[in-house]
Write a protein that holds these residues in place. Structure first.
Motif, PDB file in Angstrom:
ATOM      1  N   ALA A   1     -12.081  53.410  45.212  1.00 46.31           N
ATOM      2  CA  ALA A   1     -12.848  54.258  46.127  1.00 46.31           C
ATOM      3  C   ALA A   1     -14.202  53.603  46.314  1.00 46.31           C
ATOM      4  O   ALA A   1     -14.864  53.247  45.325  1.00 46.31           O
ATOM      5  CB  ALA A   1     -12.999  55.667  45.572  1.00 46.31           C
ATOM      6  N   THR A   2     -14.615  53.431  47.557  1.00 45.02           N
ATOM      7  CA  THR A   2     -15.846  52.686  47.788  1.00 45.02           C
ATOM      8  C   THR A   2     -16.483  53.046  49.112  1.00 45.02           C
ATOM      9  O   THR A   2     -15.821  53.547  50.027  1.00 45.02           O
ATOM     10  CB  THR A   2     -15.569  51.169  47.747  1.00 45.02           C
ATOM     11  OG1 THR A   2     -16.794  50.455  47.833  1.00 45.02           O
ATOM     12  CG2 THR A   2     -14.669  50.758  48.911  1.00 45.02           C
ATOM     13  N   ASN A   3     -17.780  52.777  49.203  1.00 45.91           N
ATOM     14  CA  ASN A   3     -18.510  52.952  50.450  1.00 45.91           C
ATOM     15  C   ASN A   3     -18.280  51.712  51.319  1.00 45.91           C
ATOM     16  O   ASN A   3     -18.369  50.584  50.847  1.00 45.91           O
ATOM     17  CB  ASN A   3     -20.003  53.123  50.152  1.00 45.91           C
ATOM     18  CG  ASN A   3     -20.779  53.603  51.345  1.00 45.91           C
ATOM     19  OD1 ASN A   3     -20.366  54.537  52.032  1.00 45.91           O
ATOM     20  ND2 ASN A   3     -21.902  52.980  51.619  1.00 45.91           N
ATOM     21  N   VAL A   4     -17.971  51.908  52.592  1.00 43.82           N
ATOM     22  CA  VAL A   4     -17.685  50.807  53.515  1.00 43.82           C
ATOM     23  C   VAL A   4     -18.653  50.897  54.687  1.00 43.82           C
ATOM     24  O   VAL A   4     -18.723  51.943  55.355  1.00 43.82           O
ATOM     25  CB  VAL A   4     -16.224  50.871  54.021  1.00 43.82           C
ATOM     26  CG1 VAL A   4     -15.980  49.820  55.093  1.00 43.82           C
ATOM     27  CG2 VAL A   4     -15.259  50.693  52.867  1.00 43.82           C
ATOM     28  N   THR A   5     -19.426  49.851  54.909  1.00 44.32           N
ATOM     29  CA  THR A   5     -20.360  49.867  56.040  1.00 44.32           C
ATOM     30  C   THR A   5     -19.587  49.852  57.353  1.00 44.32           C
ATOM     31  O   THR A   5     -19.673  50.767  58.154  1.00 44.32           O
ATOM     32  CB  THR A   5     -21.312  48.675  55.964  1.00 44.32           C
ATOM     33  OG1 THR A   5     -20.547  47.466  55.796  1.00 44.32           O
ATOM     34  CG2 THR A   5     -22.259  48.832  54.787  1.00 44.32           C
TER      35      THR A   5
END
Length: 574
Positions: free
Chosen positions: A513-517
């Motif tokens: 799970a990660t933040n994606v620009t």
């Protein structure tokens, strides 16, 4: 003076914890300048203030609350051990919690000086003793059932609720009817108990009387049932005057075609089973605005008015309704969909520069400061790399009040903090200025963005030997959940995938799970000659109740014969 096992266990735990924590918290004491006072307040279990300082022998019948003086909320975690029976045995507050609560009782009658020993924080002073009087007074229990009648050859379920007088130790209650005796065990971990009353050979028109035998701590009312003829018709659930337009709250009318229990649920993620609805409805379970459950007793074909509030904004809900009659026959499900679309929410990005080298732990301190200052929930603020003020940070960040970092950089480094929308409130907290007390900040900027699930512009899945390579291009920034599991497993919903679970509530083989620009690529180690399913789901942000899109499912097989077995590119046309 005799003590119960619970009281002895609590005292032992407190002593052990106190000894273990002395070393870890001695450093914190060096940072503290003055300590805040804590004040006791006694409440009845219905939430009303108690007019006296009496507690009860044998059960936990009063609530004690500990408030920080001079502050609306706890500004540090605070844990306590008590010298009498309590639930929980070791109550702890969290950051931004308004008070510390515990239910209390005594094993003996008489005067008691309550002492609480803290073992987790030096920001607050030791609570002063509280004079209490333990008295012997029976707690009144009123049993309930879904129906006042019982069909020939059938049964009815009776509920005994001890939530307002939790037993200090396990209690055995006897239910007596028709020359039968049933023993019911009540304990703190299971304060609501159920048992069945069967009609047996009773005739139509007769009465079945149920009485109870208990100890001196409880007085349990008797109840009676009238035996009626069997009605074998299948119940039919009805939903009337449904309004499908956008509303701030839902108002609908429900009914059953015969005497039944009417169950309902509302949700926006996944459809629960009837057994899940029945279990959760009896517990009146609500889950962070994602779902809610309830029931009505329909005895005479009377319309039931259902009003649903506290809904997530800009969201379409499904409402499920069904009936269960006295023969435990279930109707088919009835559904309607209703939407709430009432607020303009936004994410707030705070960007600032420092000439100090700040590590993630330093940024986490800033996040904790903001969380305390603006009384935000834990999942409402994070860094741009999704670092929250988690429980551990809440527990220890006060020790760094005097932390200083020298300016060593000539070119400032940028940092970002994000405050997420409060999807559960009509008021959004988003400070118009950025004030950082711990470090020197330059060139601070604030940007607000409306939360929208971005579109997938390009997706690539490539199998290369023992690796799955996944790339994703989005139309805007988002938070992405990804999982890998065996094929033909039920697809997880948003709630499950967010926790790294598959559709069967079992941990996924792989999870990220990660933040994606906008553009992201990652790699998963996989096994050859294996069938897999790859999932991914896009949400506006990692906070609770964030908006999210569909769950994408990509099945594939890994073969030893080809190192480049699969190469999939999917373009989503705008």
């Amino acid at each position: 003076m005799n003590k119960t096992q619970n009281e002895i266990k609590t005292q032992t735990i407190c002593q052990n914890n106190s000894q273990q924590m002395i070393f870890y918290f001695i450093l914190i004491l060096n940072y503290v300048i003055g300590q805040q006072t804590l004040n006791w307040v006694i409440y009845n279990l219905d939430g009303s203030p108690s007019l006296n300082n009496m507690i009860y022998v044998g059960y936990l019948g009063k609530e004690l609350r500990l408030y920080p003086q001079g502050s609306a909320v706890f500004q540090s975690t605070f844990c306590l051990c008590l010298n009498l029976a309590a639930y929980p045995q070791q109550p702890c507050s969290l950051l931004n919690q308004p008070y510390l609560s515990m239910k209390v009782g005594s094993s003996i009658a008489g005067s008691i000086l309550l002492n609480g020993t803290q073992y987790s924080s030096s920001l607050y002073s030791q609570p002063s003793g509280l004079a209490l009087i333990a008295i012997s007074q029976q707690c009144q229990i009123n049993p309930t059932s879904d129906f006042s009648t019982i069909m020939v050859g059938s049964k009815v379920t009776v509920t005994l609720n001890f939530l307002n007088c939790l037993p200090i130790t396990t209690q055995n209650i006897q239910a007596l009817y028709n020359n039968l005796a049933k023993t019911i065990s009540v304990q703190q971990s299971q304060p609501v108990v159920y048992f069945d009353v069967t009609a047996g050979s009773a005739t139509v028109g007769s009465t079945i009387q149920v009485t109870f035998s208990s100890n001196a701590y409880y007085s349990i009312q008797s109840l009676s049932f009238t035996v009626v003829a069997v009605n074998s018709a299948t119940p039919i659930a009805q939903i009337l005057n449904n309004q499908l337009t956008c509303q701030n709250q839902f108002n609908i009318q429900l009914n059953c075609s015969k005497a039944s229990v009417l169950y309902f649920s509302y949700f926006y993620i996944s459809t629960p089973s009837q057994s899940q609805v029945i279990t959760n409805a009896r517990l009146n379970y609500q889950s962070q605005y994602m779902e809610g459950y309830g029931l009505f007793q329909v005895l005479d074909n009377t319309l039931q008015n259902l009003q649903i509030t506290n809904l997530r904004s800009n969201t379409q809900y499904t409402i499920l309704v069904f009936c269960q009659d006295q023969m435990y026959t279930l109707s088919t499900n009835q559904y309607i969909q209703m939407s709430k679309c009432d607020k303009n929410l936004y994410l707030t990005y705070y960007k600032f520069f420092t000439k100090q080298v700040l590590f993630p732990s330093h940024i986490q301190l800033v996040i904790c400061d903001f969380m305390v200052k603006y009384q935000l929930s834990q999942n409402q603020i994070s860094s741009d790399n999704v670092q929250f003020c988690d429980d551990l940070a809440q527990k220890y960040y006060q020790q760094s009040l005097a932390l200083t970092v020298k300016e060593t950089l000539t070119i400032p480094l940028s940092h970002s903090i994000i405050i997420y929308p409060n999807y559960q409130s009509d008021t959004q907290v988003a400070p118009s200025t950025l004030i950082i007390d711990r470090f020197i900040a330059y060139n601070t900027t604030i940007q607000t963005i409306q939360p929208q699930v971005p579109q997938v512009q390009q997706e690539t899945i490539r199998i290369n030997g023992q690796y799955l390579n996944f790339t994703l291009q989005l139309s805007s920034q988002a938070y992405v959940y990804m999982g890998l599991d065996a094929i033909n497993i039920q697809t997880p919903n948003f709630k499950q995938l967010k926790q790294g679970l598959n559709g069967n509530n079992v941990l996924l083989v792989k999870f990220q799970a990660t933040n994606v620009t906008q553009y992201y690529q990652t790699q998963f180690l996989i096994s050859t000659n294996t069938n897999y399913q790859f999932y991914y789901l896009i949400a506006t942000d990692p906070s609770l109740n964030a908006y999210f899109g569909q769950t994408y499912v990509r099945p594939f097989n890994v073969s030893e014969k080809y190192s480049l077995m699969i190469f999939i590119i999917i373009y989503i046309l705008q």
